[in-house]
Design a protein around this motif. Sequence first.
Motif, PDB file in Angstrom:
ATOM      1  N   ILE A 127       0.865  -1.180   0.000  1.00  0.00           N
ATOM      2  CA  ILE A 127       0.000   0.000   0.000  1.00  0.00           C
ATOM      3  C   ILE A 127       0.902   1.230   0.000  1.00  0.00           C
ATOM      4  N   SER A 128       0.498   2.260  -0.711  1.00  0.00           N
ATOM      5  CA  SER A 128       1.288   3.490  -0.759  1.00  0.00           C
ATOM      6  C   SER A 128       1.266   4.180   0.605  1.00  0.00           C
ATOM      7  N   ALA A 129       2.245   5.045   0.832  1.00  0.00           N
ATOM      8  CA  ALA A 129       2.332   5.765   2.105  1.00  0.00           C
ATOM      9  C   ALA A 129       1.076   6.584   2.375  1.00  0.00           C
ATOM     10  N   ALA A 130       0.461   7.110   1.322  1.00  0.00           N
ATOM     11  CA  ALA A 130      -0.767   7.898   1.480  1.00  0.00           C
ATOM     12  C   ALA A 130      -1.994   7.019   1.679  1.00  0.00           C
ATOM     13  N   GLY A 131      -1.873   5.720   1.428  1.00  0.00           N
ATOM     14  CA  GLY A 131      -2.992   4.810   1.598  1.00  0.00           C
ATOM     15  C   GLY A 131      -3.986   4.825   0.460  1.00  0.00           C
ATOM     16  N   ASP A 132      -3.640   5.447  -0.665  1.00  0.00           N
ATOM     17  CA  ASP A 132      -4.601   5.560  -1.764  1.00  0.00           C
ATOM     18  C   ASP A 132      -4.351   4.582  -2.914  1.00  0.00           C
ATOM     19  N   ARG A 133      -3.257   3.819  -2.860  1.00  0.00           N
ATOM     20  CA  ARG A 133      -2.967   2.823  -3.891  1.00  0.00           C
ATOM     21  C   ARG A 133      -2.616   1.501  -3.231  1.00  0.00           C
ATOM     22  N   ILE A 134      -3.260   0.431  -3.684  1.00  0.00           N
ATOM     23  CA  ILE A 134      -3.008  -0.911  -3.172  1.00  0.00           C
ATOM     24  C   ILE A 134      -2.602  -1.784  -4.349  1.00  0.00           C
ATOM     25  N   ILE A 149      -3.619  -3.304  -9.509  1.00  0.00           N
ATOM     26  CA  ILE A 149      -3.461  -2.114  -8.677  1.00  0.00           C
ATOM     27  C   ILE A 149      -4.827  -1.439  -8.528  1.00  0.00           C
ATOM     28  N   VAL A 150      -5.102  -0.976  -7.334  1.00  0.00           N
ATOM     29  CA  VAL A 150      -6.301  -0.187  -7.054  1.00  0.00           C
ATOM     30  C   VAL A 150      -5.816   1.217  -6.728  1.00  0.00           C
ATOM     31  N   THR A 151      -6.327   2.212  -7.418  1.00  0.00           N
ATOM     32  CA  THR A 151      -5.952   3.600  -7.130  1.00  0.00           C
ATOM     33  C   THR A 151      -7.171   4.345  -6.595  1.00  0.00           C
ATOM     34  N   GLY A 152      -6.918   5.380  -5.810  1.00  0.00           N
ATOM     35  CA  GLY A 152      -8.013   6.166  -5.254  1.00  0.00           C
ATOM     36  C   GLY A 152      -8.675   5.518  -4.061  1.00  0.00           C
ATOM     37  N   TYR A 153      -8.027   4.527  -3.439  1.00  0.00           N
ATOM     38  CA  TYR A 153      -8.643   3.829  -2.313  1.00  0.00           C
ATOM     39  C   TYR A 153      -8.438   4.636  -1.043  1.00  0.00           C
ATOM     40  N   PRO A 154      -9.387   4.644  -0.133  1.00  0.00           N
ATOM     41  CA  PRO A 154     -10.800   4.366  -0.304  1.00  0.00           C
ATOM     42  C   PRO A 154     -11.614   5.641  -0.396  1.00  0.00           C
ATOM     43  N   ASP A 156     -11.185   8.446  -2.652  1.00  0.00           N
ATOM     44  CA  ASP A 156     -11.340   9.142  -3.911  1.00  0.00           C
ATOM     45  C   ASP A 156     -12.049   8.227  -4.905  1.00  0.00           C
ATOM     46  N   GLU A 157     -11.873   8.482  -6.162  1.00  0.00           N
ATOM     47  CA  GLU A 157     -12.486   7.636  -7.177  1.00  0.00           C
ATOM     48  C   GLU A 157     -11.656   6.374  -7.340  1.00  0.00           C
ATOM     49  N   LEU A 158     -12.254   5.226  -7.064  1.00  0.00           N
ATOM     50  CA  LEU A 158     -11.535   3.950  -7.141  1.00  0.00           C
ATOM     51  C   LEU A 158     -11.376   3.514  -8.601  1.00  0.00           C
ATOM     52  N   VAL A 159     -10.193   3.015  -8.921  1.00  0.00           N
ATOM     53  CA  VAL A 159      -9.911   2.490 -10.262  1.00  0.00           C
ATOM     54  C   VAL A 159      -9.142   1.190 -10.099  1.00  0.00           C
ATOM     55  N   PHE A 160      -9.593   0.115 -10.733  1.00  0.00           N
ATOM     56  CA  PHE A 160      -8.910  -1.179 -10.723  1.00  0.00           C
ATOM     57  C   PHE A 160      -8.303  -1.402 -12.091  1.00  0.00           C
ATOM     58  N   THR A 161      -6.997  -1.646 -12.161  1.00  0.00           N
ATOM     59  CA  THR A 161      -6.339  -1.956 -13.429  1.00  0.00           C
ATOM     60  C   THR A 161      -5.479  -3.190 -13.243  1.00  0.00           C
ATOM     61  N   HIS A 162      -5.193  -3.835 -14.351  1.00  0.00           N
ATOM     62  CA  HIS A 162      -4.381  -5.059 -14.290  1.00  0.00           C
ATOM     63  C   HIS A 162      -3.535  -5.156 -15.528  1.00  0.00           C
ATOM     64  N   GLU A 163      -2.455  -5.907 -15.420  1.00  0.00           N
ATOM     65  CA  GLU A 163      -1.523  -6.103 -16.534  1.00  0.00           C
ATOM     66  C   GLU A 163      -1.328  -7.573 -16.791  1.00  0.00           C
TER      67      GLU A 163
END
Length: 163
Positions: A127-134, A149-154, A156-163
Motif C-alpha cells: 500500500i502506498s504511504a498515502a494509503g490511496d494505492r493498493i 493495482i487499485v488507485t483512489g482507495y478508499p 477518492d475515485e476507485l480504479v482497478f487496473t491489471h496487466e
Amino acid sequence: MTPDGTVIAGRSDSPKGPQACIWFIDETTGAWVVKGLGSLSQKNVDSMATGVANRPNSAVGDLIVVGYSRTNLYASEAFVWTGNAVLEEEEDDIGYFYDLEYILTKLGVGEASGMGSDWVLNQATGISAAGDRIIGWGVNPEGGSEAWIVTGYPYDELVFTHE
C-alpha cells in the motif's frame, strides 16, 4: 512499515492461530506492543499483513493495513483492515477486516474496470504511504495469475487496473 517507522505490519502467532498484526509504541507505557487484527474467516484464523499506511484523522481509523487471509472459499484472499493503533477494545477502536474484492465489487469499481466478479484477488502485497494505492496479485477470469493495482482507495475515485 509506515514511513516514520511508528507502525509495523506483519504476522504473529496467537491462541487463535497465526494472524495479521501490527506493532506500535503504546502511548501509556512507551513500550512496543503487538495487536492481532484477526482474519476474514472466523473458523480458520490465518492471515498476514503485508503493508500499512497512516492516515491521521480519517473517519475509518488512522491506519489502513493490507494483506491476505485464509477464507472458507480460498487459501488466500486480499484484505483491508482499518482501525487505530490502540490496545483498548473500545467500540470505536476495534478495527474492521474487509474483503477487498467484495468492497470493489460492491462499489461498482470492478464492473467499471472490467474486473467483474470473476477475479480472485489473492493477495494485497503493498500500500502506498498515502494509503490511496493498493497493489497485489490474483487470478483473472481466464485462470491466469496477474498483478493488479487499485488507485483512489478508499476516499477518492476507485480504479482497478491489471496487466
